[in-house]
Scaffold this motif. Structure first.
Motif, mmCIF file in Angstrom:
data_model
loop_
_atom_site.group_PDB
_atom_site.id
_atom_site.type_symbol
_atom_site.label_atom_id
_atom_site.label_comp_id
_atom_site.label_asym_id
_atom_site.label_seq_id
_atom_site.Cartn_x
_atom_site.Cartn_y
_atom_site.Cartn_z
ATOM 1 N N TYR A 6 0.832 -1.196 0.000
ATOM 2 C CA TYR A 6 0.000 0.000 0.000
ATOM 3 C C TYR A 6 0.867 1.246 0.000
ATOM 4 N N ILE A 7 0.301 2.312 -0.469
ATOM 5 C CA ILE A 7 0.863 3.646 -0.284
ATOM 6 C C ILE A 7 0.080 4.257 0.877
ATOM 7 N N ILE A 8 0.778 4.820 1.855
ATOM 8 C CA ILE A 8 0.117 5.494 2.970
ATOM 9 C C ILE A 8 0.408 6.973 2.839
ATOM 10 N N SER A 9 -0.644 7.782 2.874
ATOM 11 C CA SER A 9 -0.488 9.203 2.604
ATOM 12 C C SER A 9 -1.431 10.030 3.471
ATOM 13 N N LYS A 10 -0.962 11.202 3.841
ATOM 14 C CA LYS A 10 -1.790 12.182 4.545
ATOM 15 C C LYS A 10 -2.705 12.925 3.571
ATOM 16 N N ASP A 11 -2.426 12.812 2.288
ATOM 17 C CA ASP A 11 -3.146 13.570 1.262
ATOM 18 C C ASP A 11 -4.645 13.319 1.305
ATOM 19 N N THR A 12 -5.382 14.271 0.763
ATOM 20 C CA THR A 12 -6.828 14.125 0.643
ATOM 21 C C THR A 12 -7.146 13.037 -0.383
ATOM 22 N N VAL A 13 -8.365 12.585 -0.376
ATOM 23 C CA VAL A 13 -8.805 11.564 -1.333
ATOM 24 C C VAL A 13 -8.622 12.074 -2.759
ATOM 25 N N GLU A 14 -8.912 13.341 -2.984
ATOM 26 C CA GLU A 14 -8.765 13.919 -4.325
ATOM 27 C C GLU A 14 -7.294 13.904 -4.756
ATOM 28 N N GLU A 15 -6.396 14.271 -3.850
ATOM 29 C CA GLU A 15 -4.964 14.251 -4.163
ATOM 30 C C GLU A 15 -4.484 12.820 -4.388
ATOM 31 N N GLN A 16 -5.005 11.896 -3.594
ATOM 32 C CA GLN A 16 -4.624 10.496 -3.752
ATOM 33 C C GLN A 16 -5.079 9.952 -5.091
ATOM 34 N N LYS A 17 -6.229 10.359 -5.553
ATOM 35 C CA LYS A 17 -6.742 9.905 -6.852
ATOM 36 C C LYS A 17 -5.802 10.355 -7.975
ATOM 37 N N ILE A 33 -4.141 3.101 -1.999
ATOM 38 C CA ILE A 33 -3.629 4.178 -1.162
ATOM 39 C C ILE A 33 -4.478 4.252 0.101
ATOM 40 N N ILE A 34 -3.811 4.248 1.247
ATOM 41 C CA ILE A 34 -4.479 4.370 2.537
ATOM 42 C C ILE A 34 -4.381 5.813 2.994
ATOM 43 N N SER A 35 -5.514 6.387 3.353
ATOM 44 C CA SER A 35 -5.536 7.753 3.847
ATOM 45 C C SER A 35 -5.216 7.753 5.338
ATOM 46 N N ASP A 36 -4.238 8.553 5.720
ATOM 47 C CA ASP A 36 -3.809 8.672 7.115
ATOM 48 C C ASP A 36 -3.680 10.162 7.467
ATOM 49 N N PRO A 37 -4.824 10.895 7.431
ATOM 50 C CA PRO A 37 -4.757 12.346 7.609
ATOM 51 C C PRO A 37 -4.217 12.781 8.972
ATOM 52 N N ASN A 38 -4.359 11.952 9.984
ATOM 53 C CA ASN A 38 -3.853 12.288 11.319
ATOM 54 C C ASN A 38 -2.466 11.704 11.586
ATOM 55 N N LEU A 39 -1.869 11.101 10.554
ATOM 56 C CA LEU A 39 -0.516 10.535 10.630
ATOM 57 C C LEU A 39 -0.371 9.451 11.698
ATOM 58 N N GLU A 40 -1.433 8.721 11.984
ATOM 59 C CA GLU A 40 -1.383 7.688 13.022
ATOM 60 C C GLU A 40 -0.513 6.510 12.624
ATOM 61 N N VAL A 41 -0.739 5.957 11.445
ATOM 62 C CA VAL A 41 0.074 4.830 10.979
ATOM 63 C C VAL A 41 1.484 5.328 10.665
ATOM 64 N N ASP A 51 4.206 17.804 10.957
ATOM 65 C CA ASP A 51 2.842 17.576 10.479
ATOM 66 C C ASP A 51 2.801 16.962 9.080
ATOM 67 N N VAL A 52 3.927 16.388 8.661
ATOM 68 C CA VAL A 52 4.008 15.669 7.379
ATOM 69 C C VAL A 52 4.734 14.345 7.615
ATOM 70 N N ALA A 53 4.814 13.555 6.574
ATOM 71 C CA ALA A 53 5.521 12.275 6.661
ATOM 72 C C ALA A 53 6.853 12.368 5.935
ATOM 73 N N TYR A 54 7.844 11.654 6.468
ATOM 74 C CA TYR A 54 9.065 11.458 5.704
ATOM 75 C C TYR A 54 8.714 10.606 4.496
ATOM 76 N N ARG A 55 9.449 10.736 3.431
ATOM 77 C CA ARG A 55 9.304 9.824 2.298
ATOM 78 C C ARG A 55 10.140 8.596 2.600
ATOM 79 N N GLY A 56 9.645 7.474 2.196
ATOM 80 C CA GLY A 56 10.382 6.246 2.429
ATOM 81 C C GLY A 56 9.471 5.048 2.310
#
Length: 96
Positions: A6-17, A33-41, A51-56
């Motif tokens: 999976y790709i895990i992203s904070k992005d909105t559903v529209e951005e993920q699309k 793509i899994i939405s993780d707007p609160n960066l929990e995972v 308030d963002v994710a590292y790339r990796g």
């Protein structure tokens, strides 16, 4: 490897699309793509950077435990090395 990817992203559903469609256009297929707007995972993976994710990339076992994670802004440009690292980490985990 017999894994779910999976790709895990904070992005909105529209951005993920947009991302999903672009990956599909370039490679002929994409990943869920899994939405993780609160960066929990992302935080659990040790990949939260303010308030963002590292790339990796990284791997969880079936219980949700972190097997490994790697911060790397250039993982896609270094895809052969990235895939070798993931395969090696997977093999080390499955040998235990």
């Amino acid at each position: 490897m017999n894994v779910d990817t999976y790709i895990i992203s904070k992005d909105t559903v529209e951005e993920q699309k947009i991302l999903y469609d672009e990956i599909n256009r370039v490679f002929g297929e994409s990943l869920p793509i899994i939405s993780d707007p609160n960066l929990e995972v992302i935080d659990k993976m040790g990949m939260k950077n303010g308030d963002v994710a590292y790339r990796g990339y990284g791997m969880l076992d079936s219980e949700g435990n972190v097997i490994f994670q790697t911060k790397n802004d250039h993982w896609g440009e270094e895809i052969d090395q990235t895939l070798n690292d993931i395969e090696e980490q997977y093999e080390n985990f499955t040998e235990k």
